[in-house]
Design a protein around this motif. Structure first.
Motif, PDB file in Angstrom:
ATOM      1  N   UNK A  26       0.810  -1.217   0.000  1.00  0.00           N
ATOM      2  CA  UNK A  26       0.000   0.000   0.000  1.00  0.00           C
ATOM      3  C   UNK A  26       0.846   1.272   0.000  1.00  0.00           C
ATOM      4  N   UNK A  27       2.179   1.105  -0.079  1.00  0.00           N
ATOM      5  CA  UNK A  27       3.099   2.236  -0.004  1.00  0.00           C
ATOM      6  C   UNK A  27       2.833   3.072   1.264  1.00  0.00           C
ATOM      7  N   UNK A  28       2.595   2.359   2.361  1.00  0.00           N
ATOM      8  CA  UNK A  28       2.268   2.999   3.635  1.00  0.00           C
ATOM      9  C   UNK A  28       3.487   2.987   4.551  1.00  0.00           C
ATOM     10  N   UNK A  29       3.430   3.837   5.573  1.00  0.00           N
ATOM     11  CA  UNK A  29       4.468   3.847   6.602  1.00  0.00           C
ATOM     12  C   UNK A  29       4.086   2.857   7.700  1.00  0.00           C
ATOM     13  N   UNK A  77      16.486  14.452   4.710  1.00  0.00           N
ATOM     14  CA  UNK A  77      15.992  13.667   5.848  1.00  0.00           C
ATOM     15  C   UNK A  77      15.089  14.533   6.714  1.00  0.00           C
ATOM     16  N   UNK A  78      13.790  14.326   6.577  1.00  0.00           N
ATOM     17  CA  UNK A  78      12.804  15.108   7.316  1.00  0.00           C
ATOM     18  C   UNK A  78      12.278  14.319   8.505  1.00  0.00           C
ATOM     19  N   UNK A  79      11.824  15.014   9.547  1.00  0.00           N
ATOM     20  CA  UNK A  79      11.103  14.317  10.605  1.00  0.00           C
ATOM     21  C   UNK A  79       9.824  13.710  10.028  1.00  0.00           C
ATOM     22  N   UNK A  80       9.468  12.518  10.477  1.00  0.00           N
ATOM     23  CA  UNK A  80       8.205  11.917  10.043  1.00  0.00           C
ATOM     24  C   UNK A  80       7.389  11.527  11.268  1.00  0.00           C
ATOM     25  N   UNK A  81       6.073  11.471  11.062  1.00  0.00           N
ATOM     26  CA  UNK A  81       5.175  11.073  12.146  1.00  0.00           C
ATOM     27  C   UNK A  81       4.171  10.072  11.589  1.00  0.00           C
ATOM     28  N   UNK A  82       4.251   8.837  12.083  1.00  0.00           N
ATOM     29  CA  UNK A  82       3.382   7.755  11.625  1.00  0.00           C
ATOM     30  C   UNK A  82       2.190   7.675  12.579  1.00  0.00           C
TER      31      UNK A  82
END
Length: 402
Positions: A26-29, A77-82
């Motif tokens: 699903x190209x999901x995190x 490289x960015x912060x990510x939030x899952x």
């Protein structure tokens, strides 16, 4: 929702592998973790990741989820939030007999675990790394350490933490879920984690260090430094620390206290330093506790997160000068190594860990990372040996080859 499965370890592998395959297709995190001393694995999937920079908000404002922040945020490289819209958990103790399969697993119910593992491995093999990273040579690392010692002796720095990378081949039989479960068993006191997004790529690790934790009115952080191999049946009793290691740990503790002073916070409890075991290594640890209600500081988690990162345990002191040294001397991009990761506002608790003892997986390769705290009394050869030990904490379970 909670999915518990206790018949065999292989069934746990199947559940974890199913969720990873679901996320990949699903190209999901996805983020998978087991907290220190916890008896369950937690898994979240986010199919609508719009998180670049979102993790920079106040922690209390974020929905339940998992944060992954790089060492230094950049365009690459960015912060990510899952976000935890799709949540599952797997019981590790076997206290329940519940083999109910949710819709997350129904499509994979008749798919062999080995087939799922192969799909994950093939995906990792074709994933491209965003970091221009190769193995750090021993000569280059020793030279950096020597420059660091010279800078400290000249008075420019008190401490600096150069790191290295070790690039190895991804084994042909690599099984991500199996490795994750093995790490859970081997390191009960570590934060076992694996996360993936298109922005970050695959990371897996076993971090020994809490950056911040908030639960109710309680705030917690720690100072962790000094490293030696755990020896004998009672390694805590056998530990003997050198002046260099004691001073290194004291600098990390002093850094935390200085952060408290910046916000005029004087009411805190400090415990330690004491010796602690983490992944076959011994460290010196001090703990710091604050009652956010008594100090009238409900936003202390967000404030201290901003002040602490990058800590002196992964960067150095003074912070700005140490960062400048690392940017000048390190020949690779740290990406999410030595950043911070962890669950936010899950069960009314936030715990963020320093992303240590970790590996990045991409392009049929595994990148291992390790750093060493350099002070005036450091011996370059011993610092190299320390980084080799740290790489092996994860590397031995990833079937590393030189």
């Amino acid at each position: 929702m909670e999915i518990t499965n206790t018949k065999t370890s292989n069934s746990k592998e199947h559940l974890i592998s199913s969720l990873f395959v679901k996320a990949i297709r699903k190209n999901a995190a996805i983020a998978v973790w087991r907290k220190p001393k916890a008896s369950k694995i937690e898994i979240i999937i986010d199919e609508d990741l719009h998180a670049n920079g979102e993790s920079l908000k106040e922690l209390d404002d974020l929905p339940p989820g998992f944060m992954a922040h790089p060492f230094q945020a950049s365009a690459v490289h960015s912060p990510i939030y899952i976000k935890a819209g799709n949540y599952s958990s797997i019981d590790l103790k076997g206290n329940h007999q519940d083999d109910e399969q949710s819709e997350d697993f129904s499509e994979f119910e008749n798919t062999a675990t080995t087939v799922l593992a192969t799909e994950i491995r093939n995906f990792i093999s074709t994933a491209k790394s965003k970091s221009n990273t190769s193995t750090t040579s021993k000569e280059a690392f020793l030279t950096t350490v020597e420059k660091a010692i010279a800078a400290i002796k000249s008075g420019d720095l008190y401490k600096v933490v150069p790191a290295k990378t070790k690039c190895i081949d991804l084994p042909e039989n690599f099984d991500l879920a199996s490795v994750f479960l093995t790490l859970c068993e081997a390191y009960p006191n570590a934060f076992i984690n694996c996360f993936y997004s298109e922005n970050t790529g695959f990371y897996i690790g076993a971090s020994p260090e809490t950056l911040i934790r908030t639960k109710g009115d309680e705030f917690f952080t720690m100072a962790l430094a000094g490293t030696q191999i755990a020896k004998g049946e009672n390694p805590l009793k056998n530990a003997a620390w050198t002046q260099k290691e004691i001073e290194e740990q004291a600098l990390v503790s002093r850094y935390i206290v200085d952060c408290f002073k910046k916000i005029r916070l004087r009411e805190y409890k400090e415990i330690g330093p004491k010796t602690t075991v983490a992944g076959g290594l011994l460290h010196l640890k001090s703990e710091f506790w604050v009652d956010m209600s008594a100090t009238n500081f409900p936003q202390l988690g967000s404030v201290m997160l901003d002040l602490l990162h990058p800590t002196s345990a992964i960067c150095g002191m003074p912070k700005d000068q140490a960062l400048e040294f690392l940017q000048s001397e390190e020949s690779f991009d740290r990406a999410y190594f030595s950043g911070f990761i962890g669950p936010v506002n899950m069960d009314e608790e936030t715990t963020l860990y320093v992303n240590l003892r970790c590996a990045m997986l991409a392009n049929k390769k595994i990148w291992l990372y390790a750093g060493a705290g350099i002070t005036e009394d450091s011996v370059p050869e011993k610092e190299w040996e320390e980084t080799e030990m740290k790489c092996n904490i994860i590397g031995q379970f990833l079937q590393t080859k030189k």
